[in-house]
Design an enzyme around this catalytic site. Structure first.
Site, mmCIF file in Angstrom:
data_model
loop_
_atom_site.group_PDB
_atom_site.id
_atom_site.type_symbol
_atom_site.label_atom_id
_atom_site.label_comp_id
_atom_site.label_asym_id
_atom_site.label_seq_id
_atom_site.Cartn_x
_atom_site.Cartn_y
_atom_site.Cartn_z
ATOM 1 N N TYR A 231 -36.711 26.349 -45.806
ATOM 2 C CA TYR A 231 -35.887 27.231 -44.981
ATOM 3 C C TYR A 231 -36.732 28.449 -44.618
ATOM 4 O O TYR A 231 -37.168 29.192 -45.504
ATOM 5 C CB TYR A 231 -34.645 27.692 -45.747
ATOM 6 C CG TYR A 231 -33.519 26.689 -45.786
ATOM 7 C CD1 TYR A 231 -32.364 26.884 -45.034
ATOM 8 C CD2 TYR A 231 -33.599 25.548 -46.580
ATOM 9 C CE1 TYR A 231 -31.323 25.971 -45.077
ATOM 10 C CE2 TYR A 231 -32.565 24.629 -46.626
ATOM 11 C CZ TYR A 231 -31.430 24.846 -45.875
ATOM 12 O OH TYR A 231 -30.402 23.946 -45.912
ATOM 13 N N HIS A 406 -20.139 20.509 -41.522
ATOM 14 C CA HIS A 406 -21.500 20.341 -42.063
ATOM 15 C C HIS A 406 -21.496 19.897 -43.518
ATOM 16 O O HIS A 406 -20.900 20.534 -44.386
ATOM 17 C CB HIS A 406 -22.269 21.654 -41.953
ATOM 18 C CG HIS A 406 -23.685 21.548 -42.440
ATOM 19 N ND1 HIS A 406 -24.669 20.898 -41.742
ATOM 20 C CD2 HIS A 406 -24.267 21.993 -43.584
ATOM 21 C CE1 HIS A 406 -25.807 20.962 -42.409
ATOM 22 N NE2 HIS A 406 -25.580 21.609 -43.539
#
Length: 598
Positions: A231, A406
């Site tokens: 990330y 999600h």
């Protein structure tokens, strides 16, 4: 996706893991005769009002001259779709669905306002001749008016097919046909006809408002590490504007489709004043948690409804923004350079409402686990809007128009239940066939109102039959999440509305005295259908931490329990006169009962 550290115990987990009688009926009738007598008179008005509440968010002209306009909205959960057709004519109008764009095999409705009043029929075409009237009338007329040379016909039908002469509406592009006449004599339409292909259930408008432009927020020559999951975050300044602008369209700018899994843009609180770039959640970037935009693998561009736009500039012009890119580097390739991000189209022609995004669901943190060998394991996240007033001075209801659901690789289904007054009233969104490789922001088909005090329960279903170890909540693609990003208006300074199981209660019920013991117990447990079900039921019934945070990361922290999620039956196929027949039958029964009591 965001990383929320909730309690000391959960941080420790992270460290350890990384009417019965005739008389009563007569009384009922006597007390309600006034209402029942008006039922038939007001039914058409009632139906019209009932359908005015859900908006008709989508609109397209079907012809080049803009004489034929179609508006529509839908409810996939209830299985219904609503149309409003406006045609510049005082004659008959026709609209339908065609397999190939012509008359043969078409599913058609024809209506108008003639000398003797309204007419409306459900028909089908067998060739280039007058369409035949269906034996079963499955389109429900809601209103039909004619004035100033325009005919407006509003009607509803099931999304699915109700009989052999109806065509089902699918999530693929469909050929829509139209025709109209200059009089109410339904004859050949000559050149007053046409065909247009639209995807009604996956519609994404494309507008070009005046005074519009765009800007990009992207990574710049970032070298992707050779890790499977990375990330990367970058805090940037957005373009400055003297007065507020509205963002009306967001597009992904992807340079490595095989690496970029999702993109998020967050607005930072005023306390964040310095630019930053590093691995996510390692510095000040953790303070930027108000979601502004979201894109997932398999998704495309997203356009806001014409009544709302994301605000930028003016009184929201001094904020910094955090771009988060999740790289899913399956092959662990090293040295690849990426410039992915988002493109924002904006206009100075402001829309009616400022829009915003609210993250709901199960807080992303260590401390919950999904067992291996599970065919269908459920987790839950609760958003209790009753606590929003504790973090905002002027809270209000949410008008939700789109959602992005999600999970990660084990996710199979996501449902968002809507509760009011202790009862489930609807599903806000449902994906019964969730696909990790195809995530997009989807329009709900109509705007749904979430009132302050309502609860939203996000339920995720996972399959871990092919896994031999526990799956933990976390950032990695092999970890799991359960989130629903709600797009709504008018905007509020909200960041998250989530929940998380109480770790102390969970350990206590399972017989563990501390976090370390519980973690060891989870690893050593023999997981089979019985133990998986017992653990799932325990997670469901224990106390939950319920959290609401605002844009400045000020939060409300309380405890609550999870409601039970059920299935709301879809609207059945029935003829347009069925409701009227029921009302007439009830009125006649009451009249008979009164007569018998004299």
């Amino acid at each position: 996706m965001p990383w929320l550290f909730l309690t000391t115990e959960q941080f420790h987990v992270h460290c350890l893991l990384k009417h019965r009688t005739k008389t009563r009926f007569v009384r009922f009738c006597k007390g309600n005769m006034g209402t029942l007598s008006l039922v038939l008179l007001l039914l058409s008005v009632q139906w019209s009002w009932a359908q005015e509440d859900p908006l008709l968010p989508f609109s397209e002209h079907l012809d080049p001259e803009h004489k034929v306009q179609l508006k529509w909205g839908f409810d996939e959960i209830q299985g219904t779709i609503l149309f409003e057709l406006t045609v510049n004519t005082s004659g008959w109008v026709g609209f339908g669905f065609s397999p190939k764009g012509g008359m043969t095999g078409a599913d058609i409705v024809i209506g108008g306002v003639g000398p003797e009043g309204r007419y409306f029929t459900d028909r089908h075409a067998v060739g280039k001749s007058m369409p035949l009237v269906d034996q079963q009338q499955n389109y429900k007329l809601l209103s039909l008016t004619e004035s100033d040379g325009k005919t407006v016909m509003k009607f509803q039908r099931s999304i699915g097919s109700c009989d052999e002469n109806d065509l089902p509406i699918t999530n693929l592009p469909m050929k829509l046909i139209y025709a109209y006449g200059q009089t109410d004599d339904i004859t050949y339409h000559t050149n007053r006809r046409g065909t247009k292909e639209l995807n009604l259930l996956k519609y994404m408008p494309r507008v070009n408002p005046p005074n519009s432009n765009f800007f990009d927020i992207t990574m710049v020559n970032f070298t992707v590490p050779g890790n499977q999951t990375h990330y990367h975050c970058k805090i940037v300044r957005a373009p400055t504007f003297d007065r507020k602008q509205h963002i009306y369209r967001i597009e992904p700018v992807i340079t490595n489709l095989d690496l970029v899994h999702h993109l998020l843009l967050y607005r930072c609180p005023p306390s964040v004043t310095e630019l930053f770039e590093a691995e996510c959640y390692t510095g000040v970037d953790r303070e930027c948690m108000e979601t502004v935009a979201v894109w997932g693998v398999g998704g495309g561009a997203f356009e806001f409804p014409e009544e709302a736009g994301l605000p930028i500039g003016g009184n929201v012009g001094g904020f910094l923004y955090r771009l988060e890119v999740h790289y899913n580097n399956v092959n662990k390739s090293a040295g690849r350079v990426d410039n992915s991000g988002l493109r924002f189209y904006y206009t100075s022609d402001l829309r009616q409402h400022d829009a915003a995004v609210l993250m709901t669901g199960l807080a992303v943190a260590p401390g919950y686990a999904i067992p291996p060998k599970a065919r269908s394991f459920l987790t839950y996240g609760l958003c209790d809007t009753a606590y929003i007033p504790e973090v905002l001075e002027t809270p209000h209801d949410l008008q939700v128009f789109s959602v992005m659901l999600h999970t990660h690789l084990a996710g199979r289904k996501v449902r968002v239940g809507h509760f009011r007054g202790g009862k489930q009233i609807d599903f806000l969104a449902v994906d019964e066939n969730y696909d990790f490789e195809y995530q997009e922001v989807t329009n709900l088909g109509k705007t749904k109102t979430v009132k302050l005090g309502d609860k939203l329960l996000v339920e995720c279903t996972y399959n871990t039959e092919n896994r031999s170890t526990l799956t933990w909540g976390g950032l990695s693609t092999s970890d799991e999440m359960c989130l629903a990003f709600l797009f709504y208006y008018p905007a509020m300074n909200l960041s998250t509305c989530v929940s998380f199981p109480d770790v102390t209660s969970l350990g206590s019920v399972m017989g563990a005295n501390d976090t370390a013991t519980w973690v060891n117990m989870m690893f050593m447990k023999t997981w089979d259908d019985t133990s998986i079900n017992q653990y799932q039921q325990t997670l469901k019934r224990i106390v939950q931490h319920v959290m609401v945070t605002n844009s400045n990361n000020n939060g409300s922290y309380s405890k609550g329990t999870l409601p039970d999620l059920s299935v709301i039956p879809s609207a059945p196929c029935r003829s347009s006169c069925a409701t009227k027949s029921l009302a007439l039958l009830l009125l006649l029964l009451c009249l008979a009962a009164q007569w018998a009591s004299l």
